[in-house]
Design an enzyme around this catalytic site. Structure first.
Site, PDB file in Angstrom:
ATOM      1  N   TRP A 122       3.954  -2.551  -8.510  1.00  0.00           N
ATOM      2  CA  TRP A 122       2.680  -3.026  -7.982  1.00  0.00           C
ATOM      3  C   TRP A 122       1.581  -2.696  -8.998  1.00  0.00           C
ATOM      4  O   TRP A 122       1.508  -1.572  -9.503  1.00  0.00           O
ATOM      5  CB  TRP A 122       2.409  -2.340  -6.643  1.00  0.00           C
ATOM      6  CG  TRP A 122       1.105  -2.643  -5.989  1.00  0.00           C
ATOM      7  CD1 TRP A 122       0.528  -3.855  -5.809  1.00  0.00           C
ATOM      8  CD2 TRP A 122       0.216  -1.687  -5.383  1.00  0.00           C
ATOM      9  NE1 TRP A 122      -0.664  -3.729  -5.131  1.00  0.00           N
ATOM     10  CE2 TRP A 122      -0.878  -2.415  -4.861  1.00  0.00           C
ATOM     11  CE3 TRP A 122       0.244  -0.302  -5.224  1.00  0.00           C
ATOM     12  CZ2 TRP A 122      -1.934  -1.793  -4.203  1.00  0.00           C
ATOM     13  CZ3 TRP A 122      -0.807   0.321  -4.557  1.00  0.00           C
ATOM     14  CH2 TRP A 122      -1.883  -0.430  -4.060  1.00  0.00           C
ATOM     15  N   ASP A 136       6.225   4.380  -1.358  1.00  0.00           N
ATOM     16  CA  ASP A 136       5.173   3.430  -0.994  1.00  0.00           C
ATOM     17  C   ASP A 136       5.796   2.442  -0.011  1.00  0.00           C
ATOM     18  O   ASP A 136       6.662   1.645  -0.382  1.00  0.00           O
ATOM     19  CB  ASP A 136       4.656   2.710  -2.235  1.00  0.00           C
ATOM     20  CG  ASP A 136       3.365   1.957  -1.979  1.00  0.00           C
ATOM     21  OD1 ASP A 136       3.006   1.780  -0.798  1.00  0.00           O
ATOM     22  OD2 ASP A 136       2.716   1.533  -2.952  1.00  0.00           O
ATOM     23  N   LYS A 189       0.560  -5.746   5.920  1.00  0.00           N
ATOM     24  CA  LYS A 189       1.527  -6.838   5.973  1.00  0.00           C
ATOM     25  C   LYS A 189       2.219  -6.922   7.319  1.00  0.00           C
ATOM     26  O   LYS A 189       2.313  -7.995   7.921  1.00  0.00           O
ATOM     27  CB  LYS A 189       2.583  -6.661   4.867  1.00  0.00           C
ATOM     28  CG  LYS A 189       2.234  -7.311   3.554  1.00  0.00           C
ATOM     29  CD  LYS A 189       1.087  -6.632   2.834  1.00  0.00           C
ATOM     30  CE  LYS A 189       0.866  -7.217   1.441  1.00  0.00           C
ATOM     31  NZ  LYS A 189      -0.207  -6.510   0.718  1.00  0.00           N
TER      32      LYS A 189
END
Length: 445
Positions: free
Chosen positions: A138, A223, A270
């Site tokens: 990311w 994460d 999300k």
């Protein structure tokens, strides 16, 4: 000489937000956004989860709710629900390390806030020499550690297929840790739906990585941005985190067999569609098993004082939060807590997860089939082998630029595609455009 604020050099635009801005500015009727990391429905429109819509209605209809500040630690019901979601509720006591005092949970500004808090906290307390990110990862991981932990050396470990296979090259990852990582270093791991590649380790590969991280006494920082969104099953998507907890933080009578702890950065953008509400949490799991449940009072909870073992760590986390945001927002946390804490809403949420993950899975299959209508562009089966919102296409920067300039299709320059932007109405157009740029720059792939 007086400081001149007008002469500060301009920094490059953030690519992720720049791609979205450029897409919005494009007036072409067939433009397609494959860059933004957000879910879109079959008509390329934002989608509010049915469970979230109902929770919002109930919250707005409750006259007893106020708008007071949260404690620095955050909204208690949300933190308990968030912790149980990622670690499991431990009703059968199979994971004794999940108990008050062994897990410190604080609310953050989504996953970015959790990662930022973790970087500041770990650099100040654990004082690692290195932090390791996957290559690729990311885009914000490196920036966060550059800004919030500037004294920590940033390194990468490879995250790609082994030669001639469609499996992650775990041996290359292990080799990196064996050769360059030292005790106390931080390793950032993607809990599921790796961003940007969509390539996740198998359970066996996760087990191998956990053994190395434990033996080398590294700090695993997960994460978790896609739990439930990746596969449609939130327990499956939490498997790696829970396994690492068992391995690194479980009961042990031999100190050399115990890890140095575990961290989890958790986002609800999300899997709840709460992109703008910025709902997140950071969980710190201590390596010691802590006191036995029988020695703890019934009042010891996330909102009360932890036993002494975790009091110091908690105090440092609260100090960082207070200096940065003072306390987290309430509305989004109330939504998550209500959905996860209300049986009928939780069932709705699980259906919502299956709707989102199922549509993306279908789009992977459709896109692959459309691309492979042209036999000259090779095997695109990897689209279906990857998981989650993103797919790592292997397209070069020149090919990505041509997709934008000629076909008005926008994605990250590393070739990452957000599968959410594909739908039945545009999949043929997207596939034909990909085929065209692959043929145009045939040598790039």
């Amino acid at each position: 000489m007086a400081l001149d604020l007008t002469s500060i050099p301009e920094l490059p635009r953030d690519e992720a937000f720049a791609v979205t801005a450029d897409f919005k500015a494009d007036t072409h009727p067939q433009k397609v956004s494959l860059g933004a990391g957000v879910y879109r429905d079959e008509h390329s429109q934002p989608w509010i989860l049915s469970s979230v819509r109902e929770a919002k209605k109930r919250i707005h209809d409750d006259p007893t709710l106020d708008h007071e500040y949260l404690p620095i630690q955050g909204h208690g019901p949300f933190l308990e629900a968030a912790r149980n979601l990622i670690l499991g509720e431990n009703k059968d006591s199979s994971r004794p390390w999940i108990r008050p005092g062994s897990v410190i949970s604080v609310q953050t500004i989504s996953g970015t806030g959790a990662n930022s808090l973790a970087a500041s906290f770990l650099s100040n307390t654990l004082k690692p020499k290195h932090v390791f990110f996957s290559d690729p990862t990311w885009s914000n991981h490196s920036l966060i550690w550059e800004v919030h932990a500037p004294g920590v050396i940033r390194k990468t470990y490879p995250h790609h297929y082994a030669a001639g296979t469609r499996k992650l090259d775990v041996e290359a990852i292990i080799s990196t840790f064996e050769e360059t990582a030292i005790e106390g270093d931080v390793v950032i791991l993607h809990a599921c739906a790796h961003n940007p590649t969509g390539i996740d380790p198998s359970h066996e590969q996760w087990s191998t990585l956990a053994e190395v991280i434990k033996r080398k006494r590294l700090f695993a920082l997960f994460d978790s941005a896609y739990q439930g969104f990746a596969s449609g099953d939130f327990d499956d998507d939490a498997w790696a985190v829970r396994y690492f907890g068992d391995t690194l933080c479980g009961d042990s009578t031999e100190s050399q067999n115990t890890g140095i702890g575990l961290g989890i950065c958790q986002s609800f953008a999300k899997n709840f569609g709460l992109y703008g509400e910025r709902v997140g949490a950071f969980h710190l799991v201590l390596p010691s098993p802590g006191p036995s449940p029988s020695s703890m009072s019934a009042e010891e909870d996330l909102g009360s004082a932890e036993p002494k073992a975790g009091a110091g760590a908690k105090s440092h986390l609260l100090r960082l939060i207070r200096s940065n945001i003072s306390n987290a927002p309430l509305f989004g946390a109330r939504i998550v807590a209500m959905v996860l804490g209300t049986p009928e809403l939780r069932e709705m949420w699980e259906r919502d997860l299956r709707t989102m993950s199922g549509r993306i899975e279908r789009m992977r299959s459709l896109l692959r089939a459309e691309i492979e209508r042209d036999s000259d562009v090779g095997d695109w089966s990897f689209l279906e082998g990857q998981i989650g919102m993103f797919s790592y296409t292997g397209l070069s920067e020149r090919q990505v630029d041509r997709l934008r300039d000629v076909h008005h299709i926008y994605l990250m320059r590393n070739g990452r595609v957000s599968m959410s932007g594909v739908n039945e109405g545009n999949v043929k157009y997207v596939a034909e455009a990909i085929v065209e740029v692959v043929r145009y720059y045939q040598s790039d792939r």
